[in-house]
Structure formats: structure tokens, C-alpha cells
Design a protein around this motif. Structure first.
Motif, PDB file in Angstrom:
ATOM      1  N   SER A 197       9.640 -50.978  22.841  1.00  0.00           N
ATOM      2  CA  SER A 197      10.440 -51.429  23.974  1.00  0.00           C
ATOM      3  C   SER A 197      10.228 -52.899  24.269  1.00  0.00           C
ATOM      4  O   SER A 197      11.078 -53.549  24.885  1.00  0.00           O
ATOM      5  N   ASN A 198       9.085 -53.450  23.833  1.00  0.00           N
ATOM      6  CA  ASN A 198       8.855 -54.885  23.958  1.00  0.00           C
ATOM      7  C   ASN A 198       9.690 -55.607  22.908  1.00  0.00           C
ATOM      8  O   ASN A 198       9.617 -55.291  21.720  1.00  0.00           O
ATOM      9  N   GLN A 199      10.478 -56.572  23.323  1.00  0.00           N
ATOM     10  CA  GLN A 199      11.418 -57.220  22.405  1.00  0.00           C
ATOM     11  C   GLN A 199      10.722 -57.898  21.235  1.00  0.00           C
ATOM     12  O   GLN A 199      11.166 -57.776  20.080  1.00  0.00           O
ATOM     13  N   PHE A 200       9.615 -58.584  21.514  1.00  0.00           N
ATOM     14  CA  PHE A 200       8.917 -59.292  20.443  1.00  0.00           C
ATOM     15  C   PHE A 200       8.264 -58.311  19.479  1.00  0.00           C
ATOM     16  O   PHE A 200       8.416 -58.401  18.256  1.00  0.00           O
ATOM     17  N   LEU A 201       7.523 -57.334  20.024  1.00  0.00           N
ATOM     18  CA  LEU A 201       6.822 -56.379  19.172  1.00  0.00           C
ATOM     19  C   LEU A 201       7.796 -55.525  18.371  1.00  0.00           C
ATOM     20  O   LEU A 201       7.571 -55.248  17.195  1.00  0.00           O
ATOM     21  N   GLY A 202       8.886 -55.096  19.007  1.00  0.00           N
ATOM     22  CA  GLY A 202       9.859 -54.272  18.309  1.00  0.00           C
ATOM     23  C   GLY A 202      10.589 -55.011  17.213  1.00  0.00           C
ATOM     24  O   GLY A 202      11.027 -54.404  16.231  1.00  0.00           O
ATOM     25  N   MET A 203      10.726 -56.329  17.356  1.00  0.00           N
ATOM     26  CA  MET A 203      11.442 -57.109  16.348  1.00  0.00           C
ATOM     27  C   MET A 203      10.540 -57.525  15.189  1.00  0.00           C
ATOM     28  O   MET A 203      10.986 -57.601  14.033  1.00  0.00           O
ATOM     29  N   MET A 263       9.572 -61.433  -2.121  1.00  0.00           N
ATOM     30  CA  MET A 263      10.410 -62.041  -1.090  1.00  0.00           C
ATOM     31  C   MET A 263      11.853 -61.565  -1.187  1.00  0.00           C
ATOM     32  O   MET A 263      12.534 -61.413  -0.175  1.00  0.00           O
ATOM     33  N   MET A 264      12.339 -61.311  -2.393  1.00  0.00           N
ATOM     34  CA  MET A 264      13.703 -60.828  -2.559  1.00  0.00           C
ATOM     35  C   MET A 264      13.852 -59.438  -1.950  1.00  0.00           C
ATOM     36  O   MET A 264      14.843 -59.155  -1.266  1.00  0.00           O
ATOM     37  N   PHE A 265      12.873 -58.574  -2.172  1.00  0.00           N
ATOM     38  CA  PHE A 265      12.916 -57.237  -1.586  1.00  0.00           C
ATOM     39  C   PHE A 265      12.872 -57.319  -0.064  1.00  0.00           C
ATOM     40  O   PHE A 265      13.626 -56.616   0.626  1.00  0.00           O
ATOM     41  N   SER A 266      11.997 -58.140   0.471  1.00  0.00           N
ATOM     42  CA  SER A 266      11.881 -58.236   1.929  1.00  0.00           C
ATOM     43  C   SER A 266      13.129 -58.842   2.549  1.00  0.00           C
ATOM     44  O   SER A 266      13.545 -58.442   3.641  1.00  0.00           O
ATOM     45  N   LYS A 267      13.746 -59.795   1.854  1.00  0.00           N
ATOM     46  CA  LYS A 267      14.967 -60.391   2.382  1.00  0.00           C
ATOM     47  C   LYS A 267      16.098 -59.371   2.434  1.00  0.00           C
ATOM     48  O   LYS A 267      16.836 -59.292   3.424  1.00  0.00           O
ATOM     49  N   ASN A 268      16.240 -58.569   1.399  1.00  0.00           N
ATOM     50  CA  ASN A 268      17.277 -57.540   1.385  1.00  0.00           C
ATOM     51  C   ASN A 268      17.032 -56.500   2.478  1.00  0.00           C
ATOM     52  O   ASN A 268      17.966 -56.064   3.161  1.00  0.00           O
ATOM     53  N   LEU A 269      15.776 -56.104   2.649  1.00  0.00           N
ATOM     54  CA  LEU A 269      15.460 -55.099   3.653  1.00  0.00           C
ATOM     55  C   LEU A 269      15.678 -55.638   5.065  1.00  0.00           C
ATOM     56  O   LEU A 269      16.139 -54.906   5.954  1.00  0.00           O
ATOM     57  N   THR A 270      15.367 -56.895   5.274  1.00  0.00           N
ATOM     58  CA  THR A 270      15.605 -57.500   6.580  1.00  0.00           C
ATOM     59  C   THR A 270      17.099 -57.577   6.883  1.00  0.00           C
ATOM     60  O   THR A 270      17.534 -57.357   8.024  1.00  0.00           O
ATOM     61  N   THR A 271      17.905 -57.866   5.866  1.00  0.00           N
ATOM     62  CA  THR A 271      19.353 -57.920   6.062  1.00  0.00           C
ATOM     63  C   THR A 271      19.906 -56.554   6.445  1.00  0.00           C
ATOM     64  O   THR A 271      20.790 -56.443   7.313  1.00  0.00           O
ATOM     65  N   VAL A 272      19.388 -55.500   5.836  1.00  0.00           N
ATOM     66  CA  VAL A 272      19.878 -54.143   6.118  1.00  0.00           C
ATOM     67  C   VAL A 272      19.451 -53.687   7.506  1.00  0.00           C
ATOM     68  O   VAL A 272      20.246 -53.106   8.250  1.00  0.00           O
ATOM     69  N   THR A 273      18.200 -53.952   7.881  1.00  0.00           N
ATOM     70  CA  THR A 273      17.670 -53.436   9.140  1.00  0.00           C
ATOM     71  C   THR A 273      17.923 -54.345  10.329  1.00  0.00           C
ATOM     72  O   THR A 273      17.883 -53.876  11.473  1.00  0.00           O
ATOM     73  N   GLY A 274      18.159 -55.633  10.093  1.00  0.00           N
ATOM     74  CA  GLY A 274      18.292 -56.562  11.202  1.00  0.00           C
ATOM     75  C   GLY A 274      16.996 -56.760  11.959  1.00  0.00           C
ATOM     76  O   GLY A 274      17.004 -57.077  13.151  1.00  0.00           O
ATOM     77  N   ASN A 275      15.864 -56.579  11.282  1.00  0.00           N
ATOM     78  CA  ASN A 275      14.553 -56.675  11.901  1.00  0.00           C
ATOM     79  C   ASN A 275      13.663 -57.549  11.020  1.00  0.00           C
ATOM     80  O   ASN A 275      13.804 -57.569   9.796  1.00  0.00           O
ATOM     81  N   ILE A 276      12.717 -58.259  11.645  1.00  0.00           N
ATOM     82  CA  ILE A 276      11.853 -59.192  10.925  1.00  0.00           C
ATOM     83  C   ILE A 276      10.627 -58.496  10.343  1.00  0.00           C
ATOM     84  O   ILE A 276       9.874 -59.080   9.565  1.00  0.00           O
ATOM     85  N   THR A 277      10.403 -57.232  10.678  1.00  0.00           N
ATOM     86  CA  THR A 277       9.198 -56.529  10.234  1.00  0.00           C
ATOM     87  C   THR A 277       9.004 -56.546   8.718  1.00  0.00           C
ATOM     88  O   THR A 277       7.861 -56.676   8.256  1.00  0.00           O
ATOM     89  N   PRO A 278      10.055 -56.412   7.880  1.00  0.00           N
ATOM     90  CA  PRO A 278       9.819 -56.490   6.431  1.00  0.00           C
ATOM     91  C   PRO A 278       9.170 -57.798   5.986  1.00  0.00           C
ATOM     92  O   PRO A 278       8.375 -57.797   5.034  1.00  0.00           O
ATOM     93  N   TYR A 279       9.475 -58.910   6.663  1.00  0.00           N
ATOM     94  CA  TYR A 279       8.812 -60.167   6.321  1.00  0.00           C
ATOM     95  C   TYR A 279       7.321 -60.106   6.670  1.00  0.00           C
ATOM     96  O   TYR A 279       6.488 -60.685   5.961  1.00  0.00           O
TER      97      TYR A 279
END
Length: 489
Positions: free
Chosen positions: A196-202, A373-389
Motif C-alpha cells: 500500500s506504500n507507493q514507494f515500497l509497492g513500486m 538486463m534485457m530480461f529485467s527490462k522486458n519484465l518491467t515493461t510487462v508489469t509496469g513495476n521497478i521491482t525486476p530492476y
């Protein structure tokens, strides 16, 4: 008569051929026609992806099923029952029915009844011929074991039930232990509060962090493979150009200086682009992973050449002279004397350069190499979240932090050795008053102890005995300043 008979025979054959052709056409149409029930034609069945960070449908997890069918001409449907394979479930689901007559929506309500793997919808009014029937079921679950799933069921027409044709196949992914862990996290109150925390959730979403580790693992292996394969070649090239730069011939030195300065003076990102886009333009096509190894090896070799050159030149000249005095030639001196000492001195710097090369493999993602980095970039694009990075950063730290620690330890060890503070061979402890003896293991000799005691007494008496006074004239001749007799004594 004969011509008429032949004509009749020909007509009979034509009729037989036409009948056969018609029969074959009918069989073909039957084979290619879509599977239909008696009153309803099933059009499609799809499921909404429920894979966290992916596009798959996982069994045993809530998802949304969309089922569509068209009522055949001259028929009307009073109710529809949808059935899932064993271990599927409609329990706890909600359904919505949409009926379209052409482009016009009809107001048809449905009473839903759930019984495990079956969902029965009783319509408030019959669905007429030609109408499109769409059923959306939310929070239903496919079988946890996954596989190719088809939705079956029945339709009630004029009080009689008829079987529905199986729906098109829905590919369902088996529910793995990893996904079970994600499901457990979804149910935890503290995870909901955390997200629910915007920073932690993102940046640190627990469910996505877990799935990211699994999704990024293949890219991490590619990243490690590239740097592990490239670095031995980089070391060999670095040694070669280090010797070339120290060569006596001016042309050889010029080649080495040019090679080193160009590679060190231009960004690795630019070198990657030149290799990956320039070589195909001249007809040289190399696999991306192989080309990535080549680029990393060539770039690192320039830095290693300077490291090795500085290490070799730091060895004192006396080492060369000592080797020459032993009858060694230049090659033997370099291999047996200089290089072993050089390796000790440059090892921390080489390890640091390896860490840099490992991190620089992330630049290969810009040209399509499927690394971390390519895998994490693709996963971030799909999820819209920075956690894969963040997961990718943890994968990098898994390698770099231990190496940094090792480099620190090696540097401390070398610093102690250079300052003469290294480990020394352990000798036996000395007995008090007897130099060179172990007090714990050597038994005291009474005769020796007596002699030692007499020696100490004689030595003490000699020190306490006053010395004769020296005349002042003698002291003056000796250049000594006048002193009191007590001081002189």
C-alpha cells in the motif's frame, strides 16, 4: 436402338459421377465445418492472464473466463451449463451474461448456480436464434496441474438438454511451488500493508520480487557465461599487447599503443554498436552471444595490457640481474622470475577489472543480447513495476560483493608482506634466563642453575665495584669535560 442404349448408359454414368461428387463435397463440408451442438455453436473461450509479471494462465489461481456462443437458426436457449475439467472450480465466482442481437444489446438476466466444477445459468427469457451469448466468469480457477483445458457443458432448449461442443483449447500453466509462495504472499496482511506504500509497492513488491528471481535467472546465467568465457581471452590479449608495448621495435610499440589508446579512449557502448551494427553491413554475421564475448574480451584486453605492463615494470632491476647471474636467458627470467611476482602484484587490480567487465555486460542489452538486463527490462515493461530492476541489482551483487571482499583481503595480505609483517616460522618458547631453551619442555639442570647463579652474582659485584679516579689532566687530554667523582664512578 443401339445408339439410344449407349446414350442411356452415358447418362447413367454422368448421374452416378454427379452423385459421387455431391457425396464427397458433403463429406468435406462435414469435416471442415465447426463443431456445433444441436442448438448452439461455440465460438471461443479465453482466460485472463493471472501470472504475476507474465502473460500466462496458471491453474489453481483466480482468473476470468470468457465464453461465447451463437444460437443456431430456429432455436432458442433457456439455460446453459458450463463444466470445467476435474479439479477446476467455479466456487466463489461471479458471472455476467451479455446477449447481443446483431449490434444491439438485449436485456437478459441470468440466475447463476454453482456446483464445484459446474456453473448453470438460467435466463430470464430465452436467447433467440442468431443471438450472440457471452458469459464472463470472474474468480474461477482452472485445474492446478494445468495442461490444455476445454470448457464443456450443456444447453437447455425447450426443456431438453443438449451437449455443447468443447470450447477451443486454453493453455494453462501448472501451479508450481514458486507460484504457491506468491499465492501465500497475496494472502498475508503485512504484504498488503507493505504494497500500500507507493514507494515500497513500486520498488520492492514481494510477490513480484519472488517471480522476478525465477524469470531473471536464465539471463543471469548468460551474463556470467559471457564474462567467464571472455576474460581468459582478454588476459591473453592483454599480456600480448603489454609485451608489445615494452618491445624494442618502434613499430611494434606503435601498434600496441594505438590499440590500447583507442579502446581505452572510446566508450564500450560505442564499441558494441560498431561491432553489432557495423559487421552485418559488410556481410559478417555472428551470433549475438558470441559477438558479445568478442567485444567484452577486446575491450578488457586494453585495460589489462596496461595493468600487466605496470606490474612488470614495477619489479626491481635487481631481479633481472640476479636471474642473469644464475645463467637464465630473457625468456626464462620472464617466465620463472618476473611473471610470478607480477601476478601477485596485479591480482587485486585484475579482479577489480573483472568486476567492471561483469557489470558492463549490461550494455549488451541495448543490442538484443538476452542477458540479465534485457530480461529485467522486458519484465518491467510487462508489469509496469521497478521491482525486476531491483532483482537484477541483487543478482549483480551476488557476484560483485564477494569479489570485492576477496580483493580487499588480498590487498591487505600483500601490504603486510611488502612491509615485512607477514607470518614468520614459529620457534620454541624461551625459558626465562636461559636463551634458546623451552621452559615447558626442558627440565632445569641443578648444576647449570648453580653456575648461572654464580655468574649473575659475579657480574653484579663487578658492576657495583667503584672504578679508580682518573686524574683531571688525563681527562683533559682525553677530551672529557671535568666531572664529579660520583658521576665518574
Amino acid at each position: 436402338m443401339v445408339p439410344m442404349k449407349h446414350t442411356a448408359d452415358r447418362q447413367g454414368r454422368h448421374v452416378a459421377r454427379a452423385f459421387c461428387a455431391a457425396l464427397a463435397a458433403a463429406l468435406c463440408l462435414t469435416a471442415v465445418a465447426p463443431a456445433t451442438a444441436e442448438a448452439v455453436t461455440v465460438n471461443k473461450a479465453t482466460a485472463k492472464p493471472n501470472e504475476d509479471g507474465g502473460s500466462g494462465v496458471i491453474g489453481g489461481i483466480d482468473t476470468r473466463l470468457t465464453w461465447e456462443a451463437t444460437v443456431d437458426e430456429g432455436e432458442s436457449v433457456d439455460a446453459v451449463t458450463l463444466t470445467l475439467p476435474q479439479d477446476g472450480s467455479f466456487d466463489g465466482s461471479t458471472s455476467r451474461v451479455t446477449v447481443l442481437e446483431g449490434l444491439k444489446r438485449k436485456d437478459v438476466q441470468a440466475d447463476a448456480k454453482v456446483d464445484g466444477t459446474s456453473l448453470t445459468l438460467d435466463f430470464s427469457e430465452p436467447v433467440g436464434a442468431g443471438d450472440l451469448l457471452r458469459v464472463e466468469v470472474t474468480n474461477m480457477r482452472f485445474p492446478p496441474e494445468g495442461g490444455d483445458v476445454q470448457v464443456t457443458g450443456t444447453a437447455t432448449v425447450d426443456g431438453q438438454e443438449t451437449d455443447l461442443a468443447p470450447s477451443p483449447v486454453i493453455a494453462v500453466i501448472a501451479n508450481t511451488p514458486l507460484q504457491a509462495l506468491v499465492n501465500w504472499l497475496d494472502e498475508q496482511p503485512w504484504v498488503a500493508a507493505w504494497n500500500s506504500n507507493q514507494f515500497l509497492g513500486m520498488f520492492f513488491k514481494p510477490q513480484l520480487l519472488v517471480t522476478s528471481f525465477a524469470s531473471l535467472f536464465p539471463g543471469w546465467l548468460v551474463c556470467l557465461a559471457i564474462v567467464v568465457v571472455a576474460y581468459p581471452f582478454a588476459i591473453l590479449l592483454g599480456l600480448l599487447f603489454a609485451f608489445m608495448k615494452m618491445a624494442k621495435h618502434r613499430v611494434v610499440r606503435a601498434v600496441a599503443v594505438t590499440y590500447i589508446n583507442i579502446l581505452r579512449g572510446t566508450p564500450l557502448f560505442l564499441q558494441i554498436y560498431i561491432m553489432f551494427f557495423g559487421l552485418p553491413m559488410i556481410g559478417v554475421n555472428i551470433d549475438n552471444n558470441v559477438l558479445g564475448v568478442i567485444v567484452m574480451a577486446v575491450n578488457s584486453s586494453a585495460y589489462l595490457a596496461e595493468i600487466f605492463r605496470a606490474g612488470i615494470e614495477s619489479i626491481p632491476k635487481g631481479q633481472y640481474e640476479a636471474a642473469e647471474s644464475l645463467g637464465m636467458n630473457a625468456r626464462q627470467t620472464m617466465v620463472s622470475v618476473i611473471l610470478p611476482q607480477t601476478v601477485r602484484r596485479v591480482l587485486p587490480t585484475v579482479t577489480s577489472d573483472f568486476i567492471t567487465g561483469y557489470k558492463d555486460t549490461s550494455l549488451l542489452s541495448s543490442v538484443g543480447v538476452m542477458e540479465l538486463m534485457m530480461f529485467s527490462k522486458n519484465l518491467t515493461t510487462v508489469t509496469g513495476n521497478i521491482t525486476p530492476y531491483i532483482a537484477a541489482a541483487i543478482y549483480y551483487l551476488i557476484v560483485t560483493l564477494p569479489l570485492i571482499r576477496i580483493v580487499s583481503k588480498v590487498e591487505q595480505h600483500l601490504a603486510r608482506s611488502e612491509s615485512g609483517q607477514g607470518p614468520r616460522p614459529k620457534g620454541p618458547a624461551k625459558a626465562e634466563g636461559i636463551e634458546g631453551r623451552d621452559a615447558e619442555t626442558v627440565d632445569p639442570d641443578p648444576a647449570a642453575e648453580a653456575v648461572a647463579e654464580e655468574s649473575r652474582k659475579a657480574f653484579g659485584a663487578a658492576r657495583l665495584k667503584p672504578r679508580p679516579a682518573v686524574p683531571a689532566t688525563a681527562r683533559a687530554r682525553m677530551g672529557a669535560a671535568p666531572r664529579e667523582e660520583a658521576q665518574d664512578a
